[in-house]
Design a protein around this motif. Structure first.
Motif, mmCIF file in Angstrom:
data_model
loop_
_atom_site.group_PDB
_atom_site.id
_atom_site.type_symbol
_atom_site.label_atom_id
_atom_site.label_comp_id
_atom_site.label_asym_id
_atom_site.label_seq_id
_atom_site.Cartn_x
_atom_site.Cartn_y
_atom_site.Cartn_z
ATOM 1 N N GLY A 1 -61.204 13.053 9.255
ATOM 2 C CA GLY A 1 -61.550 12.927 10.762
ATOM 3 C C GLY A 1 -62.305 13.987 10.917
ATOM 4 O O GLY A 1 -63.068 13.800 12.173
ATOM 5 N N ARG A 2 -63.011 14.805 9.910
ATOM 6 C CA ARG A 2 -64.126 15.941 10.247
ATOM 7 C C ARG A 2 -65.572 15.311 10.230
ATOM 8 O O ARG A 2 -66.317 15.842 9.523
ATOM 9 N N ALA A 3 -65.622 14.303 10.998
ATOM 10 C CA ALA A 3 -66.926 13.596 10.808
ATOM 11 C C ALA A 3 -67.242 12.709 12.008
ATOM 12 O O ALA A 3 -66.416 12.407 13.017
ATOM 13 N N VAL A 4 -68.452 12.700 12.485
ATOM 14 C CA VAL A 4 -69.041 11.789 13.550
ATOM 15 C C VAL A 4 -70.128 10.930 13.058
ATOM 16 O O VAL A 4 -71.121 11.508 12.563
ATOM 17 N N LEU A 5 -69.991 9.717 13.567
ATOM 18 C CA LEU A 5 -71.080 8.785 13.163
ATOM 19 C C LEU A 5 -71.746 8.362 14.537
ATOM 20 O O LEU A 5 -71.073 8.326 15.510
ATOM 21 N N THR A 6 -73.004 8.464 14.723
ATOM 22 C CA THR A 6 -73.735 8.112 15.777
ATOM 23 C C THR A 6 -74.808 7.185 15.964
ATOM 24 O O THR A 6 -75.924 7.342 15.806
ATOM 25 N N PRO A 7 -74.191 5.905 15.712
ATOM 26 C CA PRO A 7 -75.022 4.680 15.713
ATOM 27 C C PRO A 7 -75.554 4.277 16.965
ATOM 28 O O PRO A 7 -74.999 4.445 18.217
ATOM 29 N N ASN A 8 -76.596 3.466 16.987
ATOM 30 C CA ASN A 8 -77.206 2.898 18.304
ATOM 31 C C ASN A 8 -76.486 1.386 18.034
ATOM 32 O O ASN A 8 -75.720 1.106 16.917
ATOM 33 N N PRO A 9 -76.408 0.455 18.953
ATOM 34 C CA PRO A 9 -75.924 -0.867 19.072
ATOM 35 C C PRO A 9 -76.348 -1.589 17.735
ATOM 36 O O PRO A 9 -75.348 -2.338 16.990
ATOM 37 N N SER B 1 -88.410 6.077 21.949
ATOM 38 C CA SER B 1 -88.122 6.624 20.629
ATOM 39 C C SER B 1 -87.937 8.102 20.711
ATOM 40 O O SER B 1 -88.463 8.953 21.347
ATOM 41 N N GLY B 2 -86.796 8.244 19.745
ATOM 42 C CA GLY B 2 -86.563 9.939 19.383
ATOM 43 C C GLY B 2 -85.273 10.322 20.158
ATOM 44 O O GLY B 2 -84.631 11.213 20.015
ATOM 45 N N SER B 3 -84.892 9.421 21.438
ATOM 46 C CA SER B 3 -83.686 9.734 22.325
ATOM 47 C C SER B 3 -82.356 10.024 21.550
ATOM 48 O O SER B 3 -81.493 10.941 21.446
ATOM 49 N N GLY B 4 -82.425 9.070 20.503
ATOM 50 C CA GLY B 4 -81.035 8.862 19.634
ATOM 51 C C GLY B 4 -80.923 10.206 18.398
ATOM 52 O O GLY B 4 -79.919 10.580 18.423
ATOM 53 N N ASP B 5 -82.107 10.483 18.121
ATOM 54 C CA ASP B 5 -82.264 11.878 17.380
ATOM 55 C C ASP B 5 -81.833 13.029 17.997
ATOM 56 O O ASP B 5 -81.019 13.880 17.579
ATOM 57 N N VAL B 6 -82.236 12.921 19.406
ATOM 58 C CA VAL B 6 -81.958 14.253 20.049
ATOM 59 C C VAL B 6 -80.206 14.083 20.364
ATOM 60 O O VAL B 6 -79.716 15.220 20.169
ATOM 61 N N ARG B 7 -79.773 13.160 20.597
ATOM 62 C CA ARG B 7 -78.281 13.139 20.820
ATOM 63 C C ARG B 7 -77.537 13.318 19.657
ATOM 64 O O ARG B 7 -76.381 14.130 19.538
ATOM 65 N N ALA B 8 -78.045 13.000 18.285
ATOM 66 C CA ALA B 8 -77.571 13.487 17.146
ATOM 67 C C ALA B 8 -77.523 14.896 16.763
ATOM 68 O O ALA B 8 -76.497 15.362 16.273
ATOM 69 N N GLY B 9 -78.823 15.329 17.213
ATOM 70 C CA GLY B 9 -78.743 16.824 17.040
ATOM 71 C C GLY B 9 -77.809 17.637 17.856
ATOM 72 O O GLY B 9 -77.306 18.570 17.659
ATOM 73 N N ILE B 10 -77.543 17.121 19.179
ATOM 74 C CA ILE B 10 -76.618 17.766 20.129
ATOM 75 C C ILE B 10 -75.075 18.008 19.440
ATOM 76 O O ILE B 10 -74.515 18.843 19.508
ATOM 77 N N VAL B 11 -74.907 16.470 18.832
ATOM 78 C CA VAL B 11 -73.573 16.558 18.283
ATOM 79 C C VAL B 11 -73.499 17.752 17.007
ATOM 80 O O VAL B 11 -72.509 18.305 17.080
ATOM 81 N N ALA B 12 -74.573 17.669 16.164
ATOM 82 C CA ALA B 12 -74.449 18.529 15.342
ATOM 83 C C ALA B 12 -74.215 20.195 15.485
ATOM 84 O O ALA B 12 -73.627 20.848 15.152
ATOM 85 N N GLY B 13 -75.070 20.325 16.589
ATOM 86 C CA GLY B 13 -75.137 21.700 17.313
ATOM 87 C C GLY B 13 -73.765 22.032 17.727
ATOM 88 O O GLY B 13 -73.117 23.193 17.653
ATOM 89 N N LEU B 14 -73.187 21.097 18.217
ATOM 90 C CA LEU B 14 -71.645 21.513 19.226
ATOM 91 C C LEU B 14 -70.666 21.495 17.884
ATOM 92 O O LEU B 14 -69.836 22.474 17.823
ATOM 93 N N LEU B 15 -70.851 20.840 16.672
ATOM 94 C CA LEU B 15 -70.131 20.872 15.775
ATOM 95 C C LEU B 15 -70.145 22.113 15.004
ATOM 96 O O LEU B 15 -69.106 22.875 14.729
ATOM 97 N N ALA B 16 -71.280 22.805 14.902
ATOM 98 C CA ALA B 16 -71.460 24.094 14.276
ATOM 99 C C ALA B 16 -70.913 25.020 15.094
ATOM 100 O O ALA B 16 -70.558 26.178 14.589
ATOM 101 N N ARG B 17 -70.922 24.751 16.606
ATOM 102 C CA ARG B 17 -70.308 25.872 17.076
ATOM 103 C C ARG B 17 -68.928 25.912 17.214
ATOM 104 O O ARG B 17 -67.989 26.754 17.649
ATOM 105 N N GLY B 18 -68.138 24.979 16.606
ATOM 106 C CA GLY B 18 -66.672 24.849 16.351
ATOM 107 C C GLY B 18 -66.331 23.855 17.108
ATOM 108 O O GLY B 18 -64.698 23.708 17.193
ATOM 109 N N ALA B 19 -66.742 22.974 17.925
ATOM 110 C CA ALA B 19 -66.210 22.149 18.549
ATOM 111 C C ALA B 19 -65.456 20.855 17.527
ATOM 112 O O ALA B 19 -66.143 20.750 16.522
ATOM 113 N N GLU B 20 -64.468 20.417 17.906
ATOM 114 C CA GLU B 20 -64.005 19.407 17.097
ATOM 115 C C GLU B 20 -64.625 17.998 17.369
ATOM 116 O O GLU B 20 -65.197 17.969 18.147
ATOM 117 N N PRO B 21 -64.699 17.072 16.458
ATOM 118 C CA PRO B 21 -65.673 15.879 16.270
ATOM 119 C C PRO B 21 -65.507 15.049 17.467
ATOM 120 O O PRO B 21 -66.651 15.062 17.883
#
Length: 296
Positions: free
Chosen positions: A161-169, A231-251
């Motif tokens: 469970g220590r993982a996040v998948l960030t797909p578009n449709p 273009s690029g919007s999903g990359d930003v969202r994935a980066g936000i996820v990773a940054g929050l995970l690094a801060r210690g947020a649970e997935p």
């Protein structure tokens, strides 16, 4: 395919205020380090967007692994980052054999994001398949980084469970081997299905965002707007996820917060620039403002 319906939680600022992010207690080390692995010679921008978004989300330290041909450009564009160049194919994609060069960075990082801007499905899948067994998480997979999950969702099970998948449709449909009509009929159910199969949190982007946890919890986020379909919007969202995970947020927390922060960033730009026409590169600077807005 018919899937059972399940009630969802609507994501609002009030919901997030009741689910506070970990508060940093000191310097950059207390906010964690994030490693972003991705890019090709034709899609360098995806990594730049994701990496900046991770820092804007509050991560303290940034490391980036990209094809060696573009590493000098990344070093200039991201002076905050440690940049590692990786062997690439003639077409400019990261080779699967680069896994050993990535592993020491990944094992020391607080969170790892793999996928933004990557090219060559076979090489990317080989890289992810070589890295995943050596990682304990948290890990986020985006874009072509999901190729290993498409081949075998069980590749994530050891992360518990220590993982996040960030797909578009489109990427979610590929991962589930299903058609667009079925996905459009029940995107929430599709997100939940992949979460159950992979035992990872799934953050599905789109007009309405759905976040599904492997334990069955489901969130619905309606922030954003048509302007985020760029273009690029999903990359930003994935980066936000990773940054929050690094801060210690649970997935699940990282995925839910990322959906809202990404959407509100788009709304802020729509109000200032226009409903359509703002750029993905304009989203990361809005992230700290949205985080501060939630904290009010």
């Amino acid at each position: 395919m018919s899937r059972p319906r399940r009630e969802s939680t609507l994501v609002t600022a009030k919901v997030l205020r009741g689910w506070r992010l970990p508060e940093p207690t000191g310097g950059k080390d207390s906010r964690g380090s994030v490693l972003v692995v991705g890019a090709s010679t034709e899609t360098l921008g995806a990594v730049l967007l994701a990496a900046e978004a991770a820092l804007r989300s509050g991560a303290g330290k940034l490391q980036v692994a990209v094809p060696s041909k573009v590493a000098p450009h990344v070093s200039i564009s991201l002076p905050e980052a440690l940049v590692r160049g990786l062997p690439s194919t003639e077409e400019g994609a990261i080779r699967a054999s680069s896994a050993e060069l990535v592993l020491d960075l990944a094992q020391k990082a607080s969170a790892v994001l793999i996928g933004p801007g990557m090219a060559d499905e076979a090489e990317t899948r080989g890289l992810v398949e070589a890295l995943l067994p050596e990682l304990e998480g948290p890990v986020a997979l985006d874009a072509l980084g999901l190729a290993a999950v498409t081949a075998d969702p069980r590749c994530m099970h050891h992360l518990e469970g220590r993982a996040v998948l960030t797909p578009n449709p489109t990427e979610l449909g590929i991962a589930l081997h299903t058609g667009p009509d079925d996905l459009a009929e029940d995107p929430a159910g599709a997100a939940r299905e992949l979460a159950e199969k992979s035992r990872a949190v799934v953050g599905l982007g789109g007009e309405t965002s759905w976040i599904a946890a492997p334990d069955g919890r489901l969130w619905e986020d309606e922030t954003g707007g048509a302007g985020l379909g760029v273009s690029g919007s999903g990359d930003v969202r994935a980066g936000i996820v990773a940054g929050l995970l690094a801060r210690g947020a649970e997935p699940a927390q990282a995925a839910v917060w990322a959906a809202y922060v990404h959407g509100r960033a788009g709304e802020r730009l729509a109000a200032r620039v226009g409903r359509l026409g703002f750029l993905a590169r304009e989203l990361p600077p809005e992230v700290p403002r949205v985080l501060a807005e939630v904290d009010l």
